[in-house]
Scaffold this motif. Structure first.
Motif, PDB file in Angstrom:
ATOM      1  N   GLU A  50       7.639  47.692  -7.152  1.00 18.45           N
ATOM      2  CA  GLU A  50       7.987  47.567  -5.692  1.00 18.45           C
ATOM      3  C   GLU A  50       8.041  48.836  -4.933  1.00 18.45           C
ATOM      4  OE1 GLU A  50      10.839  44.955  -8.508  1.00 18.45           O
ATOM      5  OE2 GLU A  50       9.897  46.984  -8.581  1.00 18.45           O
ATOM      6  N   SER A  51       7.990  48.843  -3.509  1.00 21.75           N
ATOM      7  CA  SER A  51       8.111  49.814  -2.720  1.00 21.75           C
ATOM      8  C   SER A  51       8.359  49.133  -1.323  1.00 21.75           C
ATOM      9  CB  SER A  51       6.600  50.572  -2.586  1.00 21.75           C
ATOM     10  OG  SER A  51       5.597  49.715  -2.236  1.00 21.75           O
TER      11      SER A  51
ATOM     12  N   GLY B 194      11.349  50.082   0.276  1.00 17.40           N
ATOM     13  CA  GLY B 194      12.916  50.282   0.571  1.00 17.40           C
ATOM     14  C   GLY B 194      13.403  51.517   1.420  1.00 17.40           C
TER      15      GLY B 194
ATOM     16  N   LEU C  63       9.113  44.934   2.221  1.00 16.72           N
ATOM     17  CA  LEU C  63       8.856  45.429   0.973  1.00 16.72           C
ATOM     18  C   LEU C  63       7.461  44.970   0.454  1.00 16.72           C
ATOM     19  CD1 LEU C  63      12.437  44.709  -0.509  1.00 16.72           C
ATOM     20  CD2 LEU C  63      11.546  46.610   0.948  1.00 16.72           C
TER      21      LEU C  63
ATOM     22  N   CYS D  11       5.305  44.368  -3.471  1.00 13.47           N
ATOM     23  CA  CYS D  11       5.189  44.206  -4.864  1.00 13.47           C
ATOM     24  C   CYS D  11       3.809  44.222  -5.476  1.00 13.47           C
ATOM     25  CB  CYS D  11       6.005  43.029  -5.341  1.00 13.47           C
ATOM     26  SG  CYS D  11       5.875  42.708  -6.779  1.00 13.47           S
TER      27      CYS D  11
ATOM     28  N   ARG E 238      17.581  40.186  -5.492  1.00 15.82           N
ATOM     29  CA  ARG E 238      18.536  41.642  -5.361  1.00 15.82           C
ATOM     30  C   ARG E 238      19.519  41.599  -6.010  1.00 15.82           C
ATOM     31  NH1 ARG E 238      20.044  39.927   0.946  1.00 15.82           N
ATOM     32  NH2 ARG E 238      21.577  38.346   0.636  1.00 15.82           N
TER      33      ARG E 238
ATOM     34  N   ALA F  20      19.563  46.453  -4.294  1.00 17.12           N
ATOM     35  CA  ALA F  20      18.265  46.757  -4.962  1.00 17.12           C
ATOM     36  C   ALA F  20      17.432  45.586  -5.266  1.00 17.12           C
ATOM     37  CB  ALA F  20      18.445  47.482  -6.237  1.00 17.12           C
TER      38      ALA F  20
ATOM     39  N   TYR G 149      14.330  43.583  -6.277  1.00 20.90           N
ATOM     40  CA  TYR G 149      13.426  43.574  -7.451  1.00 20.90           C
ATOM     41  C   TYR G 149      12.393  42.424  -7.090  1.00 20.90           C
ATOM     42  CZ  TYR G 149      16.733  46.396  -9.702  1.00 20.90           C
ATOM     43  OH  TYR G 149      17.661  47.078 -10.064  1.00 20.90           O
TER      44      TYR G 149
ATOM     45  N   GLN H  79      10.641  47.939 -11.268  1.00 16.63           N
ATOM     46  CA  GLN H  79      11.757  48.961 -11.196  1.00 16.63           C
ATOM     47  C   GLN H  79      12.853  48.858 -10.285  1.00 16.63           C
ATOM     48  OE1 GLN H  79       9.146  49.665 -10.112  1.00 16.63           O
ATOM     49  NE2 GLN H  79       9.352  50.786  -8.012  1.00 16.63           N
TER      50      GLN H  79
ATOM     51  N   THR I  79      13.665  48.617  -5.677  1.00 17.26           N
ATOM     52  CA  THR I  79      13.500  49.551  -4.505  1.00 17.26           C
ATOM     53  C   THR I  79      14.725  49.117  -3.796  1.00 17.26           C
ATOM     54  OG1 THR I  79      12.217  50.232  -2.596  1.00 17.26           O
ATOM     55  CG2 THR I  79      12.197  47.845  -3.038  1.00 17.26           C
ATOM     56  N   GLN I  80      15.497  50.125  -3.282  1.00 16.08           N
ATOM     57  CA  GLN I  80      16.583  50.339  -2.646  1.00 16.08           C
ATOM     58  C   GLN I  80      16.572  50.173  -1.184  1.00 16.08           C
ATOM     59  OE1 GLN I  80      19.735  50.176  -4.100  1.00 16.08           O
ATOM     60  NE2 GLN I  80      20.789  49.951  -2.101  1.00 16.08           N
TER      61      GLN I  80
END
Length: 111
Positions: A6-7, A9, A20, A22, A38, A92, A94, A103, A105-106
Motif C-alpha cells: 500500500e502507498s 497515505g 491510496l 495497493c 482500516r 491505518a 490495509y 503493511q 499506510t497511515q
C-alpha cells in the motif's frame, strides 16, 4: 508468493482528499476480489470496501458516498479515492487479497 504494498497515505485536513494505491504481485490479479480495510489502535479492523472481480464494488456504511474503489488489472493495482475526509477516517489502511495483507499506510485527518 503474493505481495501486497500500500502507498499514498499522509496528513490531510478535514474535507480534503487522498488516493491510496495497493500494488499486488504474484497472482492473477484480475481474478480476485480485493479489499480495503482500516484499523485504529485498540479497535478491530474494519471493512472499507471490496473490489469484486466482476468490476463491481461494495462499501462499508461509514464511507459510502465519499470513498470510491477502482482497479487497474493491467497494472495489478487497486485504488481508494477518499473524498470529504473526516477526523474519524484517521486509521491505518490495509489492502487484502488472496488471504494476504500489506503493511498498511497511515491516513491522518486533522487540522
Amino acid at each position: 508468493q503474493v505481495q501486497v504494498v500500500e502507498s499514498g497515505g499522509g496528513l490531510v485536513q478535514p474535507g480534503g482528499s487522498l488516493r491510496l494505491s495497493c500494488a499486488v504481485s504474484g497472482i492473477d490479479f484480475s481474478r480476485y476480489t480485493v479489499g480495503w480495510y482500516r484499523q485504529v489502535p485498540g479497535k478491530e479492523r474494519e471493512l472499507v470496501g471490496l473490489s469484486l472481480n466482476d468490476g463491481d464494488a461494495v462499501y462499508g456504511d461509514s464511507v459510502s458516498g465519499r470513498f470510491t474503489i477502482s482497479r487497474d488489472n493491467a497494472k495489478n493495482t487497486l485504488y481508494l479515492q477518499m473524498n470529504s475526509l473526516k477526523p474519524e477516517d484517521t486509521a491505518a489502511y490495509y489492502c487484502n487479497v488472496a488471504a494476504t495483507w500489506g503493511q498498511g499506510t497511515q491516513v491522518t485527518v486533522s487540522s
